[in-house]
Design an enzyme around this catalytic site. Structure first.
Site, PDB file in Angstrom:
ATOM      1  CB  ALA A 296     -10.704   6.967  -6.845  1.00 39.04           C
ATOM      2  CD  GLU A 297      -9.442   3.050  -2.309  1.00 39.37           C
ATOM      3  OE1 GLU A 297     -10.111   2.056  -2.639  1.00 39.37           O
ATOM      4  OE2 GLU A 297      -8.237   2.959  -1.983  1.00 39.37           O
TER       5      GLU A 297
ATOM      6  CB  VAL B 228      -8.588   7.635   3.144  1.00 42.46           C
ATOM      7  CG1 VAL B 228      -7.243   7.405   3.808  1.00 42.46           C
ATOM      8  CG2 VAL B 228      -8.563   7.232   1.686  1.00 42.46           C
TER       9      VAL B 228
ATOM     10  CG  HIS C  39      -2.068  -0.942   1.060  1.00 40.42           C
ATOM     11  ND1 HIS C  39      -1.915  -2.299   1.181  1.00 40.42           N
ATOM     12  CD2 HIS C  39      -3.362  -0.724   0.761  1.00 40.42           C
ATOM     13  CE1 HIS C  39      -3.079  -2.878   0.974  1.00 40.42           C
ATOM     14  NE2 HIS C  39      -3.974  -1.944   0.712  1.00 40.42           N
ATOM     15  N   PRO C  40       0.393   2.284  -0.693  1.00 36.32           N
ATOM     16  CG  PRO C  40      -0.895   3.821  -1.897  1.00 36.32           C
ATOM     17  CD  PRO C  40      -0.828   2.355  -1.494  1.00 36.32           C
TER      18      PRO C  40
END
Length: 159
Positions: free
Chosen positions: A79-80, A116, A60-61
């Protein structure tokens, strides 16, 4: 018995649900049919080795991190993060995210994970600050839980 074609279609449909970790969906395809898609996918995650779980977390970033700045986020992650306003940070907010991301990664050895889409910038920052007080095992469990929430919401867009 599930056919190879069913497995291939399943992988093609759901392979991108887990950030840069198609192995989760590939393993779940061997368990078809699944009584619950989300529960079956998360069973694969929970049954994975600790090293595989860490690999999933590390795939994950960072939130508002390097991948967001240089435009290399997956479409889903972009998008998230945008839904929480992370694509429109002030310099002060960006600096705060950068400092917290660094402190978190330094302490735990993996990026901070939070669904998020269920919060906003202020909520994310508060969670980052609060969770820095946790121990590593708690953070691994929390990250896996948050990945489950991310995948649950991503599934709503796929189905």
């Amino acid at each position: 018995m599930t056919s190879l074609n069913d497995r291939e279609n399943f992988i093609a449909s759901y392979g991108a649900l887990f950030e840069h970790s198609p192995w989760v969906v590939q393993r779940a395809s061997a368990m078809l049919p699944l009584p619950s898609l989300h529960a079956g996918l998360m069973k694969v995650v929970h049954d994975a080795t600790p090293e595989e779980q860490l690999s999933l977390i590390r795939a994950h970033p960072e939130l508002a991190g390097k991948a967001a700045v240089d435009g290399t986020l997956t479409d889903a992650s972009a998008a998230e993060q945008a839904s929480a306003g992370l694509d429109q940070l002030t310099q002060e907010e960006f600096d705060r995210f950068h400092a917290l991301n660094h402190a978190y990664a330094e302490k735990f050895g993996f990026p901070f994970i939070l669904c998020v889409r269920l919060t906003n910038k202020a909520g994310i920052l508060a969670a980052m600050e609060s969770r820095l007080g946790n121990d590593r095992d708690t953070e691994i469990a929390t990250a896996i839980e948050q990945i489950g929430e991310i995948v649950r919401l991503r599934l709503e867009h796929v189905l």
